[in-house]
Design an enzyme around this catalytic site. Structure first.
Site: not given
Ligand code: ATP
Ligand code: LTN
Length: 325
Positions: A108, A194, A191
């Site tokens: 990052k 959000k 991946k």
């Molecule tokens: P950001 O985009 O802000 O990094 P994020 O969508 O990756 O956020 P987090 O809030 O960091 O989500 O994580 C919440 C949970 O969702 C974590 O346990 C993470 O491993 C899971 N997660 C997030 N994105 C995915 C994905 N694409 N597939 C499976 N699990 C996911």
């Protein structure tokens, strides 16, 4: 157990299939805590109004997917002052070098360089360690991307216990085997996240059925028309199979064998996702109509969490030699 969700954007199908649906099961097995980790969201650019509304929205999404505030503890991280307080104690346990070597910080901060990166991005894993260690947690279900943060949490807990005497429970990561990593529909090698700016590649839990259908039907697929589960050679098709498998509870290999063309696979996946999300969206709508109730839930959650966190914090502060009041 404990796991956290960052209010950095709208909840995605990736969050739901990779994490939230398991949390709804886990809440019954253990004393479970689910903080909405708003302090973590501050490490990236997020508009203050958006942060406020996303924090409430994600709370309601968690309740809509089945987290029951009478069974688990649902709260907002910044409502419990022991999180930043323990973070300081742990920052004085961690070393600058080990934080700087964390993959997420390297990734990052690569864009603008270390000079531009927020200091919070460097110390973020220590805040995460505090989230976990405050509650004497045994098990932390997280995606594979969080494995390194969990290792640091364990290292810090063991180092602290060794230096100052037994204070923290050393937690285990629990990475779901069938958790499924859901990839971006427009770029199936990355991946679905959000906070990623990829609205067409991301299915949001609260998306309109028409939008879900359009996004899935326009998903990037691979060259060669056969349907096969092969993440390396066919990332797009494999992602659709993963999604369909997760929402219908069917092994991907069985699904792959029952399709010969992309069109029907996309149509069935879209239909299955819409059907899977419908009850969640209905429950969300009911909660959104009663914001006072949601605030009451968060108030109770914070009070309960603080009750536990205060004890652990006091133990850690005393162990380090801070004079009790
Ligand atoms: P950001 O985009 O802000 O990094 P994020 O969508 O990756 O956020 P987090 O809030 O960091 O989500 O994580 C919440 C949970 O969702 C974590 O346990 C993470 O491993 C899971 N997660 C997030 N994105 C995915 C994905 N694409 N597939 C499976 N699990 C996911
Ligand atoms: N870093 C995690 C979010 C997170 C978390 C936690 C997860 C913050 N604190 C404590 C588990 C336990 C992420 O980016 N998914």
């Amino acid at each position: 157990m404990l796991s956290g969700l960052k209010p950095t954007g709208h909840a995605t199908l990736g969050n739901l299939l990779g994490a939230l649906r398991f949390w709804a099961e886990d809440q019954h097995d253990a004393d479970a805590l689910f903080p909405i980790v708003d302090l973590h969201a501050l490490t990236v650019d997020v508009d203050p109004d958006a942060l406020r509304s996303l924090t409430l929205e994600l709370t309601m999404v968690l309740m809509a997917v089945g987290l029951d505030p009478d069974v688990c503890t649902l709260f907002v991280q910044s409502h419990v002052p022991q999180h930043p307080r323990l973070t300081w104690l742990l920052e004085c346990t961690a070393s600058f070098g080990e934080l700087r070597r964390m993959t997420q910080f390297k990734d990052k901060s690569a864009k603008g360089g270390e000079g531009e990166a927020r200091a919070g991005l460097l110390t973020y894993p220590v805040l995460m360690a505090a989230d976990i260690l405050l509650y004497d947690v045994d098990r932390v279900p997280v995606g594979d991307d969080q494995r390194q943060h969990l290792e640091l949490t364990r290292d810090l807990a063991m180092r602290f216990n060794h230096r100052y005497g037994d204070t923290f429970v050393v937690p285990e990561a629990s990475i779901p085997k069938v958790g499924a990593r859901i990839m971006d529909l427009q770029d199936p090698t990355g991946k679905m996240g959000k906070s990623h700016d990829s609205p067409q590649g991301t299915v949001y839990v609260l998306d309109d059925p028409k939008d879900i259908e359009r996004k899935i039907k326009r998903a990037v697929t691979d060259t060669g028309g056969d349907v096969r589960y092969d993440v390396q050679a066919k990332p797009g098709v494999s992602n659709l199979l993963t999604i369909l498998g997760a929402v219908t509870g069917t092994p991907v290999e069985d699904l792959a064998a029952s399709y010969t063309q992309y069109g029907p696979l996309k149509a069935d996946t879209a239909e299955a996702v819409v059907a899977y999300l419908r009850p969640v969206q209905d429950r969300y709508a009911a909660l959104a109509a009663d914001p006072a109730y949601v605030h009451t839930v968060l108030d109770k959650g914070a009070a309960k969490a603080e009750g536990m966190a205060a004890d652990t914090y006091a133990r850690a502060a005393a162990a380090m030699g801070l004079l009790p009041r």
